[in-house]
Write a protein that holds these residues in place. Structure first.
Motif, PDB file in Angstrom:
ATOM      1  N   ILE A  63       1.062   8.070  -9.872  1.00 11.29           N
ATOM      2  CA  ILE A  63       2.114   7.314 -10.561  1.00 11.29           C
ATOM      3  C   ILE A  63       1.814   7.365 -12.056  1.00 11.29           C
ATOM      4  CG2 ILE A  63       3.283   5.080 -10.765  1.00 11.29           C
ATOM      5  CD1 ILE A  63       1.863   4.452  -7.949  1.00 11.29           C
ATOM      6  N   TYR A  67       5.518   9.988  -9.165  1.00 11.76           N
ATOM      7  CA  TYR A  67       6.442   8.961  -9.659  1.00 11.76           C
ATOM      8  C   TYR A  67       6.221   8.777 -11.163  1.00 11.76           C
ATOM      9  CZ  TYR A  67       7.858   7.552  -4.988  1.00 11.76           C
ATOM     10  OH  TYR A  67       8.400   7.552  -3.729  1.00 11.76           O
ATOM     11  N   GLU A  79       6.815   5.983 -14.247  1.00 10.21           N
ATOM     12  CA  GLU A  79       7.093   4.569 -14.465  1.00 10.21           C
ATOM     13  C   GLU A  79       8.026   4.345 -15.647  1.00 10.21           C
ATOM     14  OE1 GLU A  79       4.185   2.059 -16.350  1.00 10.21           O
ATOM     15  OE2 GLU A  79       4.675   0.386 -15.041  1.00 10.21           O
ATOM     16  N   TYR A 122       9.785   4.572 -10.948  1.00 11.82           N
ATOM     17  CA  TYR A 122       9.013   3.370 -10.655  1.00 11.82           C
ATOM     18  C   TYR A 122       9.314   2.319 -11.730  1.00 11.82           C
ATOM     19  CZ  TYR A 122       5.004   1.482  -7.948  1.00 11.82           C
ATOM     20  OH  TYR A 122       4.191   0.762  -7.107  1.00 11.82           O
ATOM     21  N   HIS A 137      -1.026  -0.085  -4.706  1.00 17.26           N
ATOM     22  CA  HIS A 137      -0.917   0.809  -5.871  1.00 17.26           C
ATOM     23  C   HIS A 137      -1.578   0.152  -7.081  1.00 17.26           C
ATOM     24  CE1 HIS A 137       3.112   2.652  -4.144  1.00 17.26           C
ATOM     25  NE2 HIS A 137       2.050   2.955  -3.422  1.00 17.26           N
ATOM     26  N   GLY A 174      -1.651   4.669  -3.854  1.00 19.08           N
ATOM     27  CA  GLY A 174      -1.169   5.271  -5.091  1.00 19.08           C
ATOM     28  C   GLY A 174      -2.009   4.780  -6.244  1.00 19.08           C
ATOM     29  N   PHE A 183      -1.808   4.152 -10.482  1.00 22.01           N
ATOM     30  CA  PHE A 183      -1.141   4.171 -11.790  1.00 22.01           C
ATOM     31  C   PHE A 183      -2.125   4.792 -12.786  1.00 22.01           C
ATOM     32  CE2 PHE A 183       1.502   0.740 -10.042  1.00 22.01           C
ATOM     33  CZ  PHE A 183       2.734   0.978 -10.638  1.00 22.01           C
TER      34      PHE A 183
END
Ligand code: CA
Length: 314
Positions: free
Chosen positions: A8, A35, A37, A140, A268, A299, A301
């Protein structure tokens, strides 16, 4: 190693380019993010822009361009400018209250030509890249400071859901996670606003005063069970998921990740930064290895999608 753990891209490839700019998003896309953000805030004319804070003064030249828009607290708010005014600002690498770069080793603060863009513009770019590449990179978005936006007379969640609907994101199986720190708002998105999208409850450290939500309660087994009634996963601060053993200083699980997954929640954690390692880890791969192999999170970040993708996909 090979892993299905999601990459992410936190504010885009923010380890390399000023956060939330379209170049940072395009770079993250090319670096293999699953993904991207988007932090969302509202302008004076009720447009939704991609920006980390309700304030503009730490990432743009707003104080020079619109000095009369300052509030009594000395800050400049996106809510006090129209979109067309915000579009004239130059975006730079993030600085602190004293004007010093928050991450000195990154893109040089004060240099480059970058702009703020709308949520719609970013969705158009990602969908265009998906068409061109044949990949299906997801989005996201985060509803920032919903209680503050309500005070300002704008329903940011409703605006966001309307834009998502326009771009075809409306069902649980669509390629989007919608995230928020404020439990009341997350609950409202599922109940009053009747969204079917995958929802992520973000969990802050109580000392940050991020919202009125009780984060300590959320991290208990009962709290996680309560969240599982209306969200699909949690976004905890990575420091909440481990502790260092007194005997040897080695990281061990706090049990929270396993409890969340046992309740049916995806996990996540945020934020994985190669240039700002948390206590107990000697390098970025060791940090990621602990979270992926020991905690088995779903996941990450990351500010460095290239390094995270390389680690996960081998
Ligand atoms: Ca965010």
């Amino acid at each position: 190693m090979k892993s299905n753990t999601l990459v992410i891209a936190h504010r885009g490839a923010s380890g390399y380019l000023p956060e939330h700019t379209l170049p940072a998003k395009a770079l993250a896309y090319g670096q293999g993010a699953d993904y991207l953000e988007q932090d969302l805030v509202a302008t004076r004319d009720d447009r939704v822009i991609v920006s980390h804070d309700i304030h503009l003064d730490r990432v743009t030249d707003v104080a020079v361009r619109f000095p009369g828009r300052v509030r009594e607290d000395g800050r400049f708010y996106a809510r006090d400018l129209d979109l067309e005014e915000i579009r004239t600002l130059n975006v730079t690498e993030r600085v602190d209250a004293k004007g010093n770069a928050v991450f000195p080793g990154r893109f040089p603060a004060g240099s480059g030509q970058f702009r703020v863009h709308t949520f719609e513009e970013e969705l158009s770019m990602i969908q265009g890249l998906n068409t061109a590449s044949g990949r299906q990179v997801g989005i996201y978005p985060e509803i920032k400071a919903p209680a503050w936006h309500h005070q300002e007379g704008v329903d940011l969640s409703a605006l966001t859901l309307g834009i998502l609907e326009t771009f075809g994101y409306r069902a649980r199986g669509d390629n989007v996670f919608l995230q928020c720190f404020d439990r009341d708002e997350t609950f409202r998105i599922r109940s009053d606003l009747q969204s079917d999208l995958k929802l992520i409850q973000l969990i802050a450290d109580p000392s940050w005063n991020e919202s009125g939500s009780d984060y300590a309660a959320m991290l208990t087994r009962d709290g996680l069970g309560d969240l599982a009634g209306f969200v699909d996963g949690i976004g905890p601060w990575l420091n909440q998921l481990y502790e260092l053993q007194a005997v040897d200083g080695c990281p061990v699980s706090t049990g929270i990740a396993a409890h969340a997954q046992a309740a049916g929640l995806a996990v996540h954690p945020y934020t994985f930064r190669a240039d700002a390692l948390p206590p107990g880890f000697g390098d970025f791969d060791a940090l990621m290895r602990f979270f992926v192999e020991e905690l088995r999170v779903d996941g990450l970040f990351t500010d460095f999608p290239d390094k995270t993708a390389a680690f996960l996909r081998g």
